[in-house]
Design an enzyme around this catalytic site. Structure first.
Site, PDB file in Angstrom:
ATOM      1  CG  ASP A 124      -9.095  51.286 101.096  1.00 20.73           C
ATOM      2  OD1 ASP A 124      -8.741  52.135 101.005  1.00 20.73           O
ATOM      3  OD2 ASP A 124      -7.953  50.866 101.825  1.00 20.73           O
ATOM      4  N   GLY A 125     -11.374  53.641 100.557  1.00 19.89           N
ATOM      5  CA  GLY A 125     -11.424  55.047 100.137  1.00 19.89           C
ATOM      6  C   GLY A 125      -9.870  55.781 100.868  1.00 19.89           C
ATOM      7  NE  ARG A 175      -8.618  65.350  91.616  1.00 17.79           N
ATOM      8  CZ  ARG A 175      -9.535  64.312  91.242  1.00 17.79           C
ATOM      9  NH1 ARG A 175      -7.987  62.972  90.221  1.00 17.79           N
ATOM     10  NH2 ARG A 175      -9.793  64.595  91.357  1.00 17.79           N
ATOM     11  NE  ARG A 182     -14.821  62.353  88.358  1.00 19.54           N
ATOM     12  CZ  ARG A 182     -14.265  61.453  89.299  1.00 19.54           C
ATOM     13  NH1 ARG A 182     -13.341  60.702  87.871  1.00 19.54           N
ATOM     14  NH2 ARG A 182     -13.755  62.008  90.034  1.00 19.54           N
ATOM     15  CG  ASP A 251     -14.612  56.408  85.568  1.00 20.45           C
ATOM     16  OD1 ASP A 251     -14.253  55.549  84.748  1.00 20.45           O
ATOM     17  OD2 ASP A 251     -13.814  56.402  86.557  1.00 20.45           O
ATOM     18  CG  ASN A 252     -10.321  58.014  84.830  1.00 22.95           C
ATOM     19  OD1 ASN A 252     -10.752  58.358  86.184  1.00 22.95           O
ATOM     20  ND2 ASN A 252     -10.251  56.662  84.297  1.00 22.95           N
TER      21      ASN A 252
END
Length: 490
Positions: A124-125, A175, A182, A251-252
């Site tokens: 849901d973002g 953030r 990445r 991707d992290n």
């Protein structure tokens, strides 16, 4: 677009081709209000000391967007639990732009929880209050410890309901990171055969973050060496300070070797090398003691993505340096934590025996290292009493203290116990973000009381200080708070 006389927004990433991102307008939450504002960090950017209101607050909450710099959802891919997934990207976060701090370093301003993007997949973002508090507190805890990390300007809550395992409050995290690029960005362009874009990304990474690489005969090799070095340094910190990330997907993984995307993380309580903090990690792929191996695996995945730019022998040569670099950084950190700066042949056995004792006796890692730092004014029996097998603990402690007597300073003079312990207390924290402390703060915040979130954030800025009024935060966790497994939605 300027919100303050001394700061202005920019956006280098938005100048890249549209294949790098999608322009997305944030979907505002209802009745946003501040939970926390990181005033000391904000001051580095000339931002106000108090949580801002007016246009700046509206911008940071995604309710007012710059006409000049539209918000962007980055496109990338990645290996998740070892399986390649091409459908990744910013699924609930948007890049609003970047700000320069007083030193002239640029930081991305990234709004996490801003709503649906083309990369939200089935999500849901949104972000919920619980997960946002955890990331805000842990990024501050890591910064306080001196571990490479992203940061946050602050966080907001709202009246927007968001469903996870139950109905929760929608929240936003602001953030800040020197880069949101990445490993998965490179993988996306490699696996889709967009090689011109792959080269452009590498060129921009060098231009923005590693300009010294241009002096090398092989700039891309030098760039990859920098990524390997920074990643090795970050992992060494994690292992030395007992931090488990929980979701080390490619991707992290930050291209700058900074701790990124806090989800099901955890600091060790009892020393357990195989500690798994992610309840979705059924096979223990991302267990604490697997992090060095997975970091190398991820770097190998990045190397594969860089193969159109770097010859295979060069890639292999750089990867071969990772374990040596990691070992060197880890050894340096552990020597500082134990007050042993001179290198002696028997040290490796002393270190290994210590870790085995901690594991066998289920001793709290942070408490042990801190008590070892207090031997200049505490009875050594305090350390021994942390162990079930006191005889073995006393035998090791006797060996350690005898080893400390071999320490000399730069003038070849013996190092006093007071000097040794003072230096050790500067690198062995009294306070860490234990999962149970975060949970207690979350429970209060969900009732509208943000005092515990802010108290913890302030405490964790100075984890090495005694802070007598905060002594209770150094207590060992209750049984329910030990080895908590956290979901990815956290």
């Amino acid at each position: 677009m300027s919100f303050h006389s001394s700061i202005s927004l920019s956006s280098r990433f938005s100048e890249l081709p549209h294949s790098f991102f999608t322009k997305v307008t944030p979907q505002p939450l209802n009745n946003t209000r501040w939970v926390a504002w990181n005033n000391t960090f904000a001051a580095q950017f000339g931002l106000p000391e108090q949580a801002p209101q007016g246009d700046l607050k509206l911008f940071l909450a995604g309710e007012m967007i710059s006409d000049e710099f539209p918000s962007l959802a980055m496109k990338y891919a990645g290996h998740q639990f070892g399986v390649y997934n091409p459908e990744l990207g910013d699924g609930r976060g948007l890049l609003l732009g970047e700000l320069a701090n007083h030193d002239g370093r640029f930081f991305d301003v990234h709004l996490k929880g801003a709503g649906l993007t083309p990369y939200s997949r089935m999500g849901d973002g949104r972000a919920v209050l619980r997960s946002t508090i955890r990331e805000y507190l842990c990024s501050e805890a890591m910064a306080g410890l001196g571990i490479p990390t992203t940061r946050a300007l602050g966080m907001l809550t709202s009246d927007t309901p968001v469903y996870r395992e139950k109905m929760e409050q929608g929240a936003l995290l602001i953030r800040m990171s020197e880069s949101h690029i990445r490993f998965g960005h490179f993988e996306h362009f490699f696996y889709t055969n967009q090689l011109a874009e792959l080269k452009l990304l590498a060129d921009k990474v060098i231009e923005w973050y590693w300009p010294e690489c241009l002096e090398s005969d092989k700039p891309y090799v030098a760039m990859f060496e920098s990524v390997v070095d920074k990643t090795a340094n970050m992992i060494a910190y994690w292992q030395a300070y007992g931090f488990a990330h929980g979701v080390m997907n490619t991707d992290n993984m930050s291209i700058l070797g900074q701790t990124f995307d806090y989800g099901p993380f955890g600091f060790l309580d009892d020393y357990e090398p195989g500690y798994i903090c992610n309840h979705s990690d059924y096979q223990g792929r991302y267990a604490f003691d697997q992090q060095p191996r997975i970091a190398l695996w991820n770097l190998s995945a990045l190397a594969h993505a860089l193969s159109p730019l770097i010859e295979k022998p060069d890639l292999e040569a750089v990867l071969a340096k990772f374990e040596t670099k990691l070992g060197g950084y880890f050894s340096q950190l552990m020597r500082s934590k134990l007050g042993l700066h001179c290198k002696l042949e028997q040290d490796s056995q002393l270190f290994q025996a210590m870790f085995e004792l901690l594991h066998q006796n289920r001793v709290d890692y942070t408490r042990f290292m801190r008590e070892l730092s207090n031997l200049d004014h505490r009875d050594p029996q305090v350390v021994v009493d942390l162990f079930i097998d006191r005889d073995a603990a006393k035998a090791w402690l006797d060996l350690y203290l005898a080893r400390c007597e071999c320490e000399t300073d730069d003038d070849a003079k013996p190092v006093s116990e007071e000097a040794r312990c003072t230096s050790m207390r500067a690198v062995n924290p009294k306070y860490i973000l234990r999962n149970y402390l975060a949970q207690l703060a979350i429970e209060k915040a969900e009732q509208g009381d943000f005092s515990e979130v802010n108290a913890l954030a302030e405490l964790l800025k100075k984890p090495y200080d005694e802070q007598p009024d905060m002594e209770h935060y150094a207590s060992l966790p209750p049984e329910w708070g030990k080895k908590m497994e956290i979901s990815c939605s956290s």
